[in-house]
Design an enzyme around this catalytic site. Structure first.
Site, PDB file in Angstrom:
ATOM      1  N   ASP A   1       0.830  -1.221   0.000  1.00  0.00           N
ATOM      2  CA  ASP A   1       0.000   0.000   0.000  1.00  0.00           C
ATOM      3  C   ASP A   1       0.857   1.261   0.000  1.00  0.00           C
ATOM      4  OD1 ASP A   1       1.072  -0.045   2.494  1.00  0.00           O
ATOM      5  OD2 ASP A   1      -0.830   0.083   3.578  1.00  0.00           O
TER       6      ASP A   1
ATOM      7  N   GLU B   1       3.227   2.198   2.136  1.00  0.00           N
ATOM      8  CA  GLU B   1       3.826   2.651   3.400  1.00  0.00           C
ATOM      9  C   GLU B   1       5.281   2.193   3.435  1.00  0.00           C
ATOM     10  OE1 GLU B   1       1.379   1.264   6.614  1.00  0.00           O
ATOM     11  OE2 GLU B   1      -0.172   2.771   6.228  1.00  0.00           O
TER      12      GLU B   1
ATOM     13  N   ARG C   1      10.275  27.075   1.900  1.00  0.00           N
ATOM     14  CA  ARG C   1       9.768  28.282   1.237  1.00  0.00           C
ATOM     15  C   ARG C   1       8.451  28.761   1.855  1.00  0.00           C
ATOM     16  NH1 ARG C   1      10.041  26.742  -5.012  1.00  0.00           N
ATOM     17  NH2 ARG C   1       9.668  24.699  -4.119  1.00  0.00           N
ATOM     18  N   GLN C   2       7.760  27.851   2.554  1.00  0.00           N
ATOM     19  CA  GLN C   2       6.476  28.267   3.173  1.00  0.00           C
ATOM     20  C   GLN C   2       6.731  28.464   4.670  1.00  0.00           C
ATOM     21  OE1 GLN C   2       3.720  28.844   1.274  1.00  0.00           O
ATOM     22  NE2 GLN C   2       2.569  29.565   3.041  1.00  0.00           N
TER      23      GLN C   2
ATOM     24  N   HIS D   1      16.363  27.875   2.278  1.00  0.00           N
ATOM     25  CA  HIS D   1      15.737  29.013   1.594  1.00  0.00           C
ATOM     26  C   HIS D   1      15.587  30.211   2.520  1.00  0.00           C
ATOM     27  CE1 HIS D   1      13.511  31.099  -1.420  1.00  0.00           C
ATOM     28  NE2 HIS D   1      12.579  31.369  -0.527  1.00  0.00           N
TER      29      HIS D   1
ATOM     30  N   ASP E   1      16.972  37.390  -8.241  1.00  0.00           N
ATOM     31  CA  ASP E   1      16.168  38.356  -7.479  1.00  0.00           C
ATOM     32  C   ASP E   1      17.041  38.928  -6.370  1.00  0.00           C
ATOM     33  OD1 ASP E   1      16.026  36.533  -5.251  1.00  0.00           O
ATOM     34  OD2 ASP E   1      14.372  35.522  -6.250  1.00  0.00           O
TER      35      ASP E   1
ATOM     36  N   LYS F   1      12.913  40.527  -9.800  1.00  0.00           N
ATOM     37  CA  LYS F   1      11.892  39.520 -10.132  1.00  0.00           C
ATOM     38  C   LYS F   1      10.587  39.797  -9.407  1.00  0.00           C
ATOM     39  CE  LYS F   1      11.619  35.133  -8.244  1.00  0.00           C
ATOM     40  NZ  LYS F   1      12.121  33.781  -7.943  1.00  0.00           N
TER      41      LYS F   1
ATOM     42  N   ARG G   1       6.914  37.749  -8.701  1.00  0.00           N
ATOM     43  CA  ARG G   1       6.149  36.513  -8.929  1.00  0.00           C
ATOM     44  C   ARG G   1       4.707  36.716  -8.488  1.00  0.00           C
ATOM     45  NH1 ARG G   1       7.475  31.010  -9.402  1.00  0.00           N
ATOM     46  NH2 ARG G   1       9.576  31.232  -8.572  1.00  0.00           N
TER      47      ARG G   1
HETATM   48  C1  R5P Z   1      12.602  31.866  -4.800  1.00  0.00           C
HETATM   49  O1  R5P Z   1      12.657  32.757  -3.965  1.00  0.00           O
HETATM   50  C2  R5P Z   1      13.700  30.871  -4.981  1.00  0.00           C
HETATM   51  O2  R5P Z   1      14.934  31.369  -4.576  1.00  0.00           O
HETATM   52  C3  R5P Z   1      13.783  30.397  -6.408  1.00  0.00           C
HETATM   53  O3  R5P Z   1      14.087  31.496  -7.229  1.00  0.00           O
HETATM   54  C4  R5P Z   1      12.488  29.814  -6.846  1.00  0.00           C
HETATM   55  O4  R5P Z   1      11.968  28.960  -5.874  1.00  0.00           O
HETATM   56  C5  R5P Z   1      12.646  29.078  -8.145  1.00  0.00           C
HETATM   57  O5  R5P Z   1      11.414  28.561  -8.511  1.00  0.00           O
HETATM   58  P1  R5P Z   1      11.039  28.393 -10.040  1.00  0.00           P
HETATM   59  O6  R5P Z   1      12.119  27.557 -10.659  1.00  0.00           O
HETATM   60  O7  R5P Z   1       9.713  27.675 -10.003  1.00  0.00           O
HETATM   61  O8  R5P Z   1      10.924  29.742 -10.634  1.00  0.00           O
END
Ligand code: R5P
Length: 292
Positions: free
Chosen positions: A34, A36, A93-94, A127, A166, A189, A191
């Site tokens: 399954d 796991e 990232r979150q 990150h 960025d 940048k 987003r």
């Molecule tokens: C964002 O702040 C990260 O440093 C990367 O630039 C980002 O996560 C890259 O994601 P993607 O390849 O989807 O643009």
């Protein structure tokens, strides 16, 4: 100290063990029908200082739960201490609520890591440094940028320009420039938080006729690198290379980046991928020496 290479970082874990001449305890690992996870240590753990090496790249949830199971089993089997080396830490990232009602996923992950019995966390180019500050166990983030920059120095490019896609990544470009010495800069940048679409604003980059390496912590969909490579090409760069520590490369990212004008994509083995040309084993070994 003994090293336990986890299922997601078998090669990297084995190499780190070899560099440090550590005994490696292998895991017997399988999926139940399954899906796991089944995990069993094949060597003695009791009384040992155990270093687990397990990255949490895709499939993130699978690799994360394996890490938690391995760490808590190590403690349960009597390990004296557990260091978790997690080269790519999923969910970093979150680390905050960007929109009302969002889950701060990283907070859940950090609480799980702490509860699993891990005594120390070592990761690579996390990150967000804020994640380490919120950890209740000691944690550190190593940097693989100089290893990536060395790769480009060996390619023999002429004083390449190190560019961050960025402003948030500008420290990375500065770090790379300490080795490449061709100057550094950053792009602007934007987003869209809902669609994920990336746009680069025009700004002076001094890229005309130059070899340029774009450095970022990770490449996920490739949207950032595609937009950056296209703009640098438009600005007259002689060649453009894309470098990242964590090559997640989802949804055909590799093909899209190469089609946007980048000559090559270079990543590390924090996440194994077709572009993992640089190994982070030496920096992990160096960090672990401090605890041996
Ligand atoms: C964002 O702040 C990260 O440093 C990367 O630039 C980002 O996560 C890259 O994601 P993607 O390849 O989807 O643009």
């Amino acid at each position: 100290m003994i090293v336990v290479p986890g299922p997601s970082s078998k090669e990297l874990g084995t190499t780190v063990g070899q560099i440090l001449r550590l005994k490696a305890v292998q895991l017997e690992f399988k999926h139940f029908p399954d899906d796991e996870n089944y995990i069993r240590f094949t060597g003695e753990i009791s009384g040992q200082d155990v270093t687990i090496i397990q990255s949490t790249g895709p499939p993130q949830d699978q690799n994360l739960i394996q890490l938690l199971i391995i760490a808590s089993a190590a403690k349960d089997l009597g390990a004296r201490s557990v260091i978790a080396v997690v080269p790519y830490l999923a969910y970093a990232r979150q680390d905050k609520r960007f929109r009302p009602g969002e889950a701060i996923s990283m907070m859940t992950v950090t609480r799980l890591l702490e509860a699993s019995g891990i005594d120390r966390l070592i990761t690579v180019n996390i990150h967000s440094q804020a994640v380490l500050r919120s950890l209740r166990i000691p944690g550190e983030s190593l940097s693989a940028i100089s290893l990536l920059a060395e790769h480009f120095r060996r390619l023999g490019l002429k004083k390449p320009l190190s560019i961050a896609p960025d402003k948030g990544a500008s420290d990375i470009a500065i770090e790379a420039d300490e080795i490449l010495k061709g100057g550094h800069g950053w792009m602007s940048k934007e987003r869209d938080r809902i669609t994920g679409e990336v746009k680069m604003e025009e700004r002076e980059l001094n890229a005309k006729g130059r070899d340029v390496v774009i450095f970022d912590d990770m490449i996920s969909t490739g949207g950032t690198m595609v937009a950056a490579a296209a703009m640098l090409t438009k600005h007259g760069a002689r060649s453009v290379y894309a470098a990242c520590v964590h090559p997640l490369l989802v949804g055909g990212a590799q093909e899209k980046i190469l089609a946007s004008g980048a000559r090559e994509i270079v990543g590390t083995d924090c996440i194994l991928s077709p572009v993992s040309k640089v190994s982070v084993a030496p920096i992990i070994a160096e960090a672990l020496r401090r605890y041996m």
